[in-house]
Design an enzyme around this catalytic site. Sequence first.
Site, PDB file in Angstrom:
ATOM      1  N   ARG A 105      -0.936 -12.615  53.927  1.00 27.17           N
ATOM      2  CA  ARG A 105      -1.693 -11.668  54.755  1.00 27.17           C
ATOM      3  C   ARG A 105      -1.325 -11.830  56.233  1.00 27.17           C
ATOM      4  O   ARG A 105      -1.278 -10.865  56.983  1.00 27.17           O
ATOM      5  CB  ARG A 105      -3.195 -11.865  54.567  1.00 27.17           C
ATOM      6  CG  ARG A 105      -4.010 -10.785  55.293  1.00 27.17           C
ATOM      7  CD  ARG A 105      -5.487 -10.912  55.045  1.00 27.17           C
ATOM      8  NE  ARG A 105      -6.019 -12.123  55.644  1.00 27.17           N
ATOM      9  CZ  ARG A 105      -7.256 -12.559  55.461  1.00 27.17           C
ATOM     10  NH1 ARG A 105      -8.072 -11.893  54.666  1.00 27.17           N
ATOM     11  NH2 ARG A 105      -7.663 -13.663  56.041  1.00 27.17           N
ATOM     12  N   ARG A 117      -3.776 -11.494  61.335  1.00 23.12           N
ATOM     13  CA  ARG A 117      -5.121 -11.887  61.764  1.00 23.12           C
ATOM     14  C   ARG A 117      -5.043 -13.195  62.538  1.00 23.12           C
ATOM     15  O   ARG A 117      -4.364 -14.131  62.111  1.00 23.12           O
ATOM     16  CB  ARG A 117      -6.035 -12.039  60.536  1.00 23.12           C
ATOM     17  CG  ARG A 117      -7.350 -11.299  60.692  1.00 23.12           C
ATOM     18  CD  ARG A 117      -8.154 -11.324  59.432  1.00 23.12           C
ATOM     19  NE  ARG A 117      -8.885 -12.580  59.262  1.00 23.12           N
ATOM     20  CZ  ARG A 117      -9.792 -12.780  58.328  1.00 23.12           C
ATOM     21  NH1 ARG A 117     -10.068 -11.812  57.464  1.00 23.12           N
ATOM     22  NH2 ARG A 117     -10.414 -13.924  58.236  1.00 23.12           N
ATOM     23  N   ARG A 124     -10.953 -23.489  58.290  1.00 21.22           N
ATOM     24  CA  ARG A 124     -11.867 -22.552  57.606  1.00 21.22           C
ATOM     25  C   ARG A 124     -12.224 -23.080  56.220  1.00 21.22           C
ATOM     26  O   ARG A 124     -13.362 -22.957  55.769  1.00 21.22           O
ATOM     27  CB  ARG A 124     -11.214 -21.169  57.505  1.00 21.22           C
ATOM     28  CG  ARG A 124     -11.272 -20.409  58.841  1.00 21.22           C
ATOM     29  CD  ARG A 124     -10.213 -19.326  58.925  1.00 21.22           C
ATOM     30  NE  ARG A 124     -10.346 -18.286  57.929  1.00 21.22           N
ATOM     31  CZ  ARG A 124      -9.335 -17.517  57.515  1.00 21.22           C
ATOM     32  NH1 ARG A 124      -8.126 -17.666  58.015  1.00 21.22           N
ATOM     33  NH2 ARG A 124      -9.545 -16.587  56.615  1.00 21.22           N
ATOM     34  N   LYS A 149     -12.954 -11.797  48.675  1.00 18.72           N
ATOM     35  CA  LYS A 149     -14.290 -11.217  48.907  1.00 18.72           C
ATOM     36  C   LYS A 149     -14.184  -9.777  49.421  1.00 18.72           C
ATOM     37  O   LYS A 149     -14.807  -8.873  48.881  1.00 18.72           O
ATOM     38  CB  LYS A 149     -15.076 -12.051  49.945  1.00 18.72           C
ATOM     39  CG  LYS A 149     -15.321 -13.491  49.546  1.00 18.72           C
ATOM     40  CD  LYS A 149     -16.189 -14.212  50.568  1.00 18.72           C
ATOM     41  CE  LYS A 149     -15.537 -14.433  51.922  1.00 18.72           C
ATOM     42  NZ  LYS A 149     -14.329 -15.306  51.890  1.00 18.72           N
ATOM     43  N   ARG A 153     -23.717 -18.010  55.044  1.00 18.57           N
ATOM     44  CA  ARG A 153     -22.748 -19.104  54.931  1.00 18.57           C
ATOM     45  C   ARG A 153     -23.349 -20.458  55.258  1.00 18.57           C
ATOM     46  O   ARG A 153     -22.654 -21.472  55.176  1.00 18.57           O
ATOM     47  CB  ARG A 153     -21.588 -18.896  55.900  1.00 18.57           C
ATOM     48  CG  ARG A 153     -20.671 -17.792  55.484  1.00 18.57           C
ATOM     49  CD  ARG A 153     -19.407 -17.804  56.302  1.00 18.57           C
ATOM     50  NE  ARG A 153     -18.896 -16.470  56.329  1.00 18.57           N
ATOM     51  CZ  ARG A 153     -17.620 -16.149  56.211  1.00 18.57           C
ATOM     52  NH1 ARG A 153     -16.702 -17.081  56.126  1.00 18.57           N
ATOM     53  NH2 ARG A 153     -17.241 -14.900  56.226  1.00 18.57           N
TER      54      ARG A 153
HETATM   55  P1  AP5 Z   1      -9.429 -10.987  51.046  1.00 17.53           P
HETATM   56  O1  AP5 Z   1     -10.033  -9.959  50.160  1.00 17.53           O
HETATM   57  O2  AP5 Z   1      -9.181 -10.634  52.442  1.00 17.53           O
HETATM   58  O3  AP5 Z   1     -10.253 -12.366  50.946  1.00 17.53           O
HETATM   59  P2  AP5 Z   1     -11.564 -12.817  51.684  1.00 17.53           P
HETATM   60  O4  AP5 Z   1     -12.278 -13.697  50.740  1.00 17.53           O
HETATM   61  O5  AP5 Z   1     -12.273 -11.628  52.240  1.00 17.53           O
HETATM   62  O6  AP5 Z   1     -10.911 -13.708  52.843  1.00 17.53           O
HETATM   63  P3  AP5 Z   1     -11.249 -13.795  54.364  1.00 17.53           P
HETATM   64  O7  AP5 Z   1     -10.070 -14.457  54.994  1.00 17.53           O
HETATM   65  O8  AP5 Z   1     -11.675 -12.481  54.916  1.00 17.53           O
HETATM   66  O9  AP5 Z   1     -12.458 -14.778  54.335  1.00 17.53           O
HETATM   67  P4  AP5 Z   1     -13.056 -15.609  55.464  1.00 17.53           P
HETATM   68  O10 AP5 Z   1     -14.342 -16.015  54.896  1.00 17.53           O
HETATM   69  O11 AP5 Z   1     -12.174 -16.683  55.933  1.00 17.53           O
HETATM   70  O12 AP5 Z   1     -13.099 -14.598  56.703  1.00 17.53           O
HETATM   71  P5  AP5 Z   1     -14.205 -13.595  57.254  1.00 17.53           P
HETATM   72  O13 AP5 Z   1     -13.511 -12.420  57.769  1.00 17.53           O
HETATM   73  O14 AP5 Z   1     -15.271 -13.395  56.287  1.00 17.53           O
HETATM   74  O15 AP5 Z   1      -8.069 -11.477  50.357  1.00 17.53           O
HETATM   75  C1  AP5 Z   1      -7.201 -12.351  51.036  1.00 17.53           C
HETATM   76  C2  AP5 Z   1      -5.750 -11.863  50.864  1.00 17.53           C
HETATM   77  O16 AP5 Z   1      -5.388 -11.959  49.499  1.00 17.53           O
HETATM   78  C3  AP5 Z   1      -5.554 -10.403  51.253  1.00 17.53           C
HETATM   79  O17 AP5 Z   1      -4.298 -10.225  51.820  1.00 17.53           O
HETATM   80  C4  AP5 Z   1      -5.643  -9.660  49.913  1.00 17.53           C
HETATM   81  O18 AP5 Z   1      -4.908  -8.475  49.916  1.00 17.53           O
HETATM   82  C5  AP5 Z   1      -5.071 -10.682  48.956  1.00 17.53           C
HETATM   83  N1  AP5 Z   1      -5.670 -10.634  47.610  1.00 17.53           N
HETATM   84  C6  AP5 Z   1      -6.970 -10.409  47.289  1.00 17.53           C
HETATM   85  N2  AP5 Z   1      -7.149 -10.475  45.964  1.00 17.53           N
HETATM   86  C7  AP5 Z   1      -5.940 -10.784  45.422  1.00 17.53           C
HETATM   87  C8  AP5 Z   1      -5.480 -10.983  44.078  1.00 17.53           C
HETATM   88  N3  AP5 Z   1      -6.330 -10.897  43.018  1.00 17.53           N
HETATM   89  N4  AP5 Z   1      -4.187 -11.297  43.890  1.00 17.53           N
HETATM   90  C9  AP5 Z   1      -3.328 -11.378  44.968  1.00 17.53           C
HETATM   91  N5  AP5 Z   1      -3.699 -11.182  46.250  1.00 17.53           N
HETATM   92  C10 AP5 Z   1      -4.986 -10.881  46.463  1.00 17.53           C
HETATM   93  O19 AP5 Z   1     -14.781 -14.437  58.489  1.00 17.53           O
HETATM   94  C11 AP5 Z   1     -13.960 -14.660  59.615  1.00 17.53           C
HETATM   95  C12 AP5 Z   1     -14.684 -15.491  60.638  1.00 17.53           C
HETATM   96  O20 AP5 Z   1     -15.828 -14.790  61.127  1.00 17.53           O
HETATM   97  C13 AP5 Z   1     -15.230 -16.849  60.165  1.00 17.53           C
HETATM   98  O21 AP5 Z   1     -14.243 -17.853  60.173  1.00 17.53           O
HETATM   99  C14 AP5 Z   1     -16.319 -17.076  61.208  1.00 17.53           C
HETATM  100  O22 AP5 Z   1     -15.780 -17.499  62.430  1.00 17.53           O
HETATM  101  C15 AP5 Z   1     -16.893 -15.693  61.382  1.00 17.53           C
HETATM  102  N6  AP5 Z   1     -17.992 -15.427  60.440  1.00 17.53           N
HETATM  103  C16 AP5 Z   1     -18.012 -14.497  59.447  1.00 17.53           C
HETATM  104  N7  AP5 Z   1     -19.161 -14.548  58.775  1.00 17.53           N
HETATM  105  C17 AP5 Z   1     -19.906 -15.535  59.342  1.00 17.53           C
HETATM  106  C18 AP5 Z   1     -21.186 -16.078  59.059  1.00 17.53           C
HETATM  107  N8  AP5 Z   1     -21.940 -15.622  58.049  1.00 17.53           N
HETATM  108  N9  AP5 Z   1     -21.628 -17.096  59.843  1.00 17.53           N
HETATM  109  C19 AP5 Z   1     -20.883 -17.571  60.874  1.00 17.53           C
HETATM  110  N10 AP5 Z   1     -19.651 -17.106  61.171  1.00 17.53           N
HETATM  111  C20 AP5 Z   1     -19.167 -16.092  60.413  1.00 17.53           C
HETATM  112 MG    MG Z   2     -12.704 -10.944  54.170  1.00 13.46          MG
END
Ligand code: AP5
Ligand code: MG
Length: 191
Positions: free
Chosen positions: A127, A133, A144, A13, A88
């Site tokens: 990552r 992280r 998660r 994402k 979410r």
């Molecule tokens: P990346 O692009 O980082 O993937 P992502 O989908 O953004 O993954 P996240 O881990 O950020 O998602 P998440 O939903 O768990 O965490 P968030 O920060 O939103 O890619 C992942 C890895 O793969 C990277 O190293 C990248 O380089 C690599 N990659 C990407 N594309 C690739 C490809 N094509 N091929 C190979 N490698 C690739 O949320 C964190 C926390 O915040 C949540 O757990 C929660 O506690 C809180 N939170 C956030 N939003 C909310 C909400 N709306 N409501 C309540 N709590 C929330």
């Molecule tokens: Mg992310």
Amino acid sequence: MRLIMMGPPGAGKGTQAKFVAEHFGIPAISTGDIFRANVSKGTPLGVKAQGYMDAGEYVPDEVTNLMVRNRIDEDDATPGFLLDGYPRTLAQVEELDGMIKFTGHSLDAVVVLTVDAEEIVQRLLQRAEVEGRADDTEDVIRRRQEIYTEQTEPLIDVYRGRGLLIEVDGMGEVADVTERIFAALDTVAQS
Ligand code: AP5
Ligand code: MG
């Protein structure tokens, strides 16, 4: 353009949101990034969010909703925005509907990235080595994924029902995934 980028943890994402937002000249708003910035600065919001994030749980809706509302109110989001990681929960969907309706606009599309479970774990563990992280440990990654399945996956049907859903294959090279998203979204932009 008012867009949502959805998908399980590690689907790409954040990676794709940057390219898509730049393409359409809109800000990419990542709730995870905003929370992490607040945690590292030790703000009251960060203090509230940290325990939930470290455990892989969702931050409570009222905290998250208010944060997004304030961010969407900023000037750079007037022409549109791309939300990464919000909504979410069904309650967040309702809240976002209200925010967008208030501006007199509507949501244009919801992109869902689909990636094999195996590939996702590989990406997140890789990552973990690079970025360190706090929530990229095996246990928390599992939690998660569970909470995504329980609380966020049902949103896919909601947006499908509204005719807004665009499912994109998130496997393969980053640039190839970006091309797929652009191809799907350019037809939306023209319609
Ligand atoms: P990346 O692009 O980082 O993937 P992502 O989908 O953004 O993954 P996240 O881990 O950020 O998602 P998440 O939903 O768990 O965490 P968030 O920060 O939103 O890619 C992942 C890895 O793969 C990277 O190293 C990248 O380089 C690599 N990659 C990407 N594309 C690739 C490809 N094509 N091929 C190979 N490698 C690739 O949320 C964190 C926390 O915040 C949540 O757990 C929660 O506690 C809180 N939170 C956030 N939003 C909310 C909400 N709306 N409501 C309540 N709590 C929330
Ligand atoms: Mg992310």
